[in-house]
Design a protein around this motif. Structure first.
Motif, PDB file in Angstrom:
ATOM      1  N   GLU A  99       0.824  -1.198   0.000  1.00 21.82           N
ATOM      2  CA  GLU A  99       0.000   0.000   0.000  1.00 21.82           C
ATOM      3  C   GLU A  99       0.864   1.256   0.000  1.00 21.82           C
ATOM      4  OE1 GLU A  99      -2.387   0.639   3.527  1.00 21.82           O
ATOM      5  OE2 GLU A  99      -4.070   1.235   2.282  1.00 21.82           O
ATOM      6  N   ALA A 100       1.931   1.253   0.832  1.00 23.38           N
ATOM      7  CA  ALA A 100       2.812   2.404   0.896  1.00 23.38           C
ATOM      8  C   ALA A 100       3.585   2.594  -0.410  1.00 23.38           C
ATOM      9  CB  ALA A 100       3.786   2.243   2.066  1.00 23.38           C
ATOM     10  N   CYS A 101       4.008   1.500  -1.015  1.00 25.31           N
ATOM     11  CA  CYS A 101       4.724   1.566  -2.288  1.00 25.31           C
ATOM     12  C   CYS A 101       3.841   2.181  -3.367  1.00 25.31           C
ATOM     13  CB  CYS A 101       5.177   0.165  -2.707  1.00 25.31           C
ATOM     14  SG  CYS A 101       6.159   0.113  -4.235  1.00 25.31           S
ATOM     15  N   LEU A 102       2.599   1.753  -3.430  1.00 25.06           N
ATOM     16  CA  LEU A 102       1.670   2.286  -4.420  1.00 25.06           C
ATOM     17  C   LEU A 102       1.374   3.758  -4.167  1.00 25.06           C
ATOM     18  CD1 LEU A 102      -0.830  -0.721  -4.564  1.00 25.06           C
ATOM     19  CD2 LEU A 102       0.882  -0.116  -6.300  1.00 25.06           C
ATOM     20  N   ALA A 103       1.284   4.120  -2.870  1.00 21.96           N
ATOM     21  CA  ALA A 103       0.994   5.506  -2.519  1.00 21.96           C
ATOM     22  C   ALA A 103       2.137   6.444  -2.879  1.00 21.96           C
ATOM     23  CB  ALA A 103       0.681   5.608  -1.027  1.00 21.96           C
ATOM     24  N   ASN A 104       3.337   5.899  -3.032  1.00 22.12           N
ATOM     25  CA  ASN A 104       4.505   6.713  -3.369  1.00 22.12           C
ATOM     26  C   ASN A 104       4.849   6.632  -4.857  1.00 22.12           C
ATOM     27  OD1 ASN A 104       6.154   7.962  -0.863  1.00 22.12           O
ATOM     28  ND2 ASN A 104       4.985   6.165  -0.214  1.00 22.12           N
ATOM     29  N   GLY A 105       3.850   6.359  -5.671  1.00 20.17           N
ATOM     30  CA  GLY A 105       4.026   6.428  -7.120  1.00 20.17           C
ATOM     31  C   GLY A 105       4.310   5.116  -7.808  1.00 20.17           C
ATOM     32  N   GLY A 106       4.410   4.019  -7.063  1.00 16.09           N
ATOM     33  CA  GLY A 106       4.655   2.728  -7.685  1.00 16.09           C
ATOM     34  C   GLY A 106       3.393   2.150  -8.306  1.00 16.09           C
ATOM     35  N   ARG A 107       3.577   1.113  -9.078  1.00 21.24           N
ATOM     36  CA  ARG A 107       2.444   0.415  -9.692  1.00 21.24           C
ATOM     37  C   ARG A 107       2.723  -1.080  -9.695  1.00 21.24           C
ATOM     38  NH1 ARG A 107       5.697   2.230 -13.763  1.00 21.24           N
ATOM     39  NH2 ARG A 107       6.057   0.816 -15.533  1.00 21.24           N
ATOM     40  N   LEU A 108       1.690  -1.855  -9.796  1.00 21.08           N
ATOM     41  CA  LEU A 108       1.837  -3.301  -9.815  1.00 21.08           C
ATOM     42  C   LEU A 108       2.319  -3.776 -11.181  1.00 21.08           C
ATOM     43  CD1 LEU A 108      -1.411  -4.412  -7.981  1.00 21.08           C
ATOM     44  CD2 LEU A 108       0.912  -4.647  -7.128  1.00 21.08           C
ATOM     45  N   PRO A 109       3.124  -4.824 -11.216  1.00 24.33           N
ATOM     46  CA  PRO A 109       3.448  -5.452 -12.503  1.00 24.33           C
ATOM     47  C   PRO A 109       2.170  -5.925 -13.186  1.00 24.33           C
ATOM     48  CG  PRO A 109       4.889  -6.280 -10.765  1.00 24.33           C
ATOM     49  CD  PRO A 109       3.809  -5.486 -10.091  1.00 24.33           C
ATOM     50  N   GLU A 110       2.180  -5.996 -14.510  1.00 23.05           N
ATOM     51  CA  GLU A 110       0.981  -6.378 -15.253  1.00 23.05           C
ATOM     52  C   GLU A 110       0.453  -7.741 -14.840  1.00 23.05           C
ATOM     53  OE1 GLU A 110       1.579  -6.073 -19.406  1.00 23.05           O
ATOM     54  OE2 GLU A 110       1.976  -3.925 -19.392  1.00 23.05           O
ATOM     55  N   SER A 111       1.360  -8.616 -14.407  1.00 28.11           N
ATOM     56  CA  SER A 111       0.943  -9.970 -14.046  1.00 28.11           C
ATOM     57  C   SER A 111       0.303 -10.053 -12.673  1.00 28.11           C
ATOM     58  CB  SER A 111       2.151 -10.912 -14.087  1.00 28.11           C
ATOM     59  OG  SER A 111       3.154 -10.460 -13.191  1.00 28.11           O
ATOM     60  N   ALA A 112       0.397  -8.959 -11.905  1.00 27.22           N
ATOM     61  CA  ALA A 112      -0.152  -8.983 -10.543  1.00 27.22           C
ATOM     62  C   ALA A 112      -1.595  -8.506 -10.542  1.00 27.22           C
ATOM     63  CB  ALA A 112       0.689  -8.103  -9.626  1.00 27.22           C
ATOM     64  N   SER A 113      -2.369  -8.972  -9.633  1.00 23.93           N
ATOM     65  CA  SER A 113      -3.773  -8.584  -9.525  1.00 23.93           C
ATOM     66  C   SER A 113      -3.942  -7.508  -8.486  1.00 23.93           C
ATOM     67  CB  SER A 113      -4.621  -9.802  -9.137  1.00 23.93           C
ATOM     68  OG  SER A 113      -5.917  -9.396  -8.773  1.00 23.93           O
ATOM     69  N   GLN A 114      -4.779  -6.522  -8.767  1.00 29.05           N
ATOM     70  CA  GLN A 114      -5.071  -5.494  -7.777  1.00 29.05           C
ATOM     71  C   GLN A 114      -5.733  -6.084  -6.543  1.00 29.05           C
ATOM     72  OE1 GLN A 114      -4.337  -2.427  -7.542  1.00 29.05           O
ATOM     73  NE2 GLN A 114      -3.529  -1.925  -9.554  1.00 29.05           N
ATOM     74  N   ALA A 115      -6.288  -7.289  -6.699  1.00 30.82           N
ATOM     75  CA  ALA A 115      -6.900  -7.909  -5.525  1.00 30.82           C
ATOM     76  C   ALA A 115      -5.885  -8.257  -4.468  1.00 30.82           C
ATOM     77  CB  ALA A 115      -7.644  -9.184  -5.954  1.00 30.82           C
ATOM     78  N   ALA A 116      -4.600  -8.258  -4.860  1.00 35.49           N
ATOM     79  CA  ALA A 116      -3.567  -8.585  -3.882  1.00 35.49           C
ATOM     80  C   ALA A 116      -3.165  -7.397  -3.046  1.00 35.49           C
ATOM     81  CB  ALA A 116      -2.340  -9.134  -4.600  1.00 35.49           C
ATOM     82  N   THR A 117      -3.738  -6.208  -3.265  1.00 37.23           N
ATOM     83  CA  THR A 117      -3.406  -5.045  -2.456  1.00 37.23           C
ATOM     84  C   THR A 117      -3.791  -5.305  -1.012  1.00 37.23           C
ATOM     85  OG1 THR A 117      -3.818  -3.601  -4.322  1.00 37.23           O
ATOM     86  CG2 THR A 117      -3.807  -2.571  -2.152  1.00 37.23           C
ATOM     87  N   PRO A 118      -2.879  -5.098  -0.076  1.00 40.06           N
ATOM     88  CA  PRO A 118      -3.164  -5.433   1.318  1.00 40.06           C
ATOM     89  C   PRO A 118      -4.257  -4.563   1.897  1.00 40.06           C
ATOM     90  CG  PRO A 118      -1.107  -4.204   1.171  1.00 40.06           C
ATOM     91  CD  PRO A 118      -1.521  -4.522  -0.228  1.00 40.06           C
ATOM     92  N   PRO A 119      -4.957  -5.048   2.897  1.00 43.33           N
ATOM     93  CA  PRO A 119      -5.967  -4.241   3.564  1.00 43.33           C
ATOM     94  C   PRO A 119      -5.321  -3.094   4.312  1.00 43.33           C
ATOM     95  CG  PRO A 119      -5.591  -6.274   4.770  1.00 43.33           C
ATOM     96  CD  PRO A 119      -4.827  -6.390   3.487  1.00 43.33           C
ATOM     97  N   SER A 120      -6.148  -2.120   4.723  1.00 39.51           N
ATOM     98  CA  SER A 120      -5.629  -0.957   5.435  1.00 39.51           C
ATOM     99  C   SER A 120      -4.954  -1.369   6.726  1.00 39.51           C
ATOM    100  CB  SER A 120      -6.777   0.013   5.745  1.00 39.51           C
ATOM    101  OG  SER A 120      -6.333   1.044   6.599  1.00 39.51           O
TER     102      SER A 120
END
Length: 242
Positions: A51-72
């Motif tokens: 979550e912190a990585c994404l909040a700092n401008g990162g993005r998931l690899p195409e092969s990864a699912s957004q469903a894997a984003t951790p809960p708050s």
């Protein structure tokens, strides 16, 4: 794959790899521990959670699912952070060991087994006052447990939380009234009224954040950096003063 299955797999992975940082690669991809390119990513910025990585401008690899984003990580429960433990079985828990270590004179106990500290001599750095009764004191978490939970620590497994909650580098004997006034605030919201200790407090807070790879919000980080720079300038000015 069903969403529930993906999330279940993610939770299993978190329990295994929670001590490893999420890597933000130079190409802007967030790689979780155990993922395909994790070990191959050698140049990266480390984050405690996806979550912190994404909040700092990162993005998931195409092969990864957004469903894997951790809960708050904001769902804080103090019971999930075991503290004041007796890790060596000598009947003195973490609180007692901190009181003993930080007393300026030998402490006294209220029982025959030297388990519970009763009296000593402590300098409360938050106020600058000398206190002698353990009942007037709290052992403060410089980086509060709730603050740590909301800044990446909420995703840690229980043993990591236990380690953090009992880390002697993060513990400080202070007056109970000032500890309770501080609550779970960070330095941008609360500083010790003893101005002579404020720079040291901010430095120690930041060291714990870096040690455990916690993640500041942008405003918090700007405040910390500005204060540390100001403290460094003041120290240099005093060093060259006649």
């Amino acid at each position: 794959m069903r969403l529930s299955t993906v999330l279940a797999l993610w939770l299993v992975c978190v329990s295994v790899w929670a001590d490893e940082p999420v890597k933000l690669s130079e190409s802007g991809l967030c790689h979780q521990p155990g993922s395909r390119f994790y070990s191959r990513t050698l140049h990266f910025s480390a984050f405690a959670t996806l979550e912190a990585c994404l909040a700092n401008g990162g993005r998931l690899p195409e092969s990864a699912s957004q469903a894997a984003t951790p809960p708050s990580a904001d769902n804080y429960d103090r019971n999930d952070w075991p503290h004041w433990i007796d890790s060596d079985g000598d009947c003195q828990n973490t609180r007692a060991e901190v009181l003993i270590a930080q007393s300026r004179l030998q402490v006294s106990f209220d029982d025959g087994e030297t388990c519970r500290v009763l009296q000593g001599t402590w300098l409360d750095p938050f106020s600058g006052q000398i206190l002698s009764s353990a009942s007037e004191l709290d052992v403060d978490h410089i980086v509060p447990l709730k603050w740590a939970s909301a800044h990446g620590g909420g995703a840690w497994h229980r043993e990591r939380k236990r380690e953090f909650a009992n880390d002697m580098d993060n513990l400080l004997v202070v007056s109970n009234s000032l500890n309770r006034a501080k609550g779970a605030e960070g330095p941008d919201q609360w500083l010790p009224p003893n101005q002579a200790y404020q720079c040291e407090y901010i430095r120690r807070f930041d060291e714990m954040v870096q040690k455990y790879l916690l993640v500041y919000q942008s405003g918090e980080q700007a405040f910390i950096q500005a204060q540390l720079a100001s403290c460094a300038r003041n120290t240099s000015a005093r060093a060259v003063a006649p």
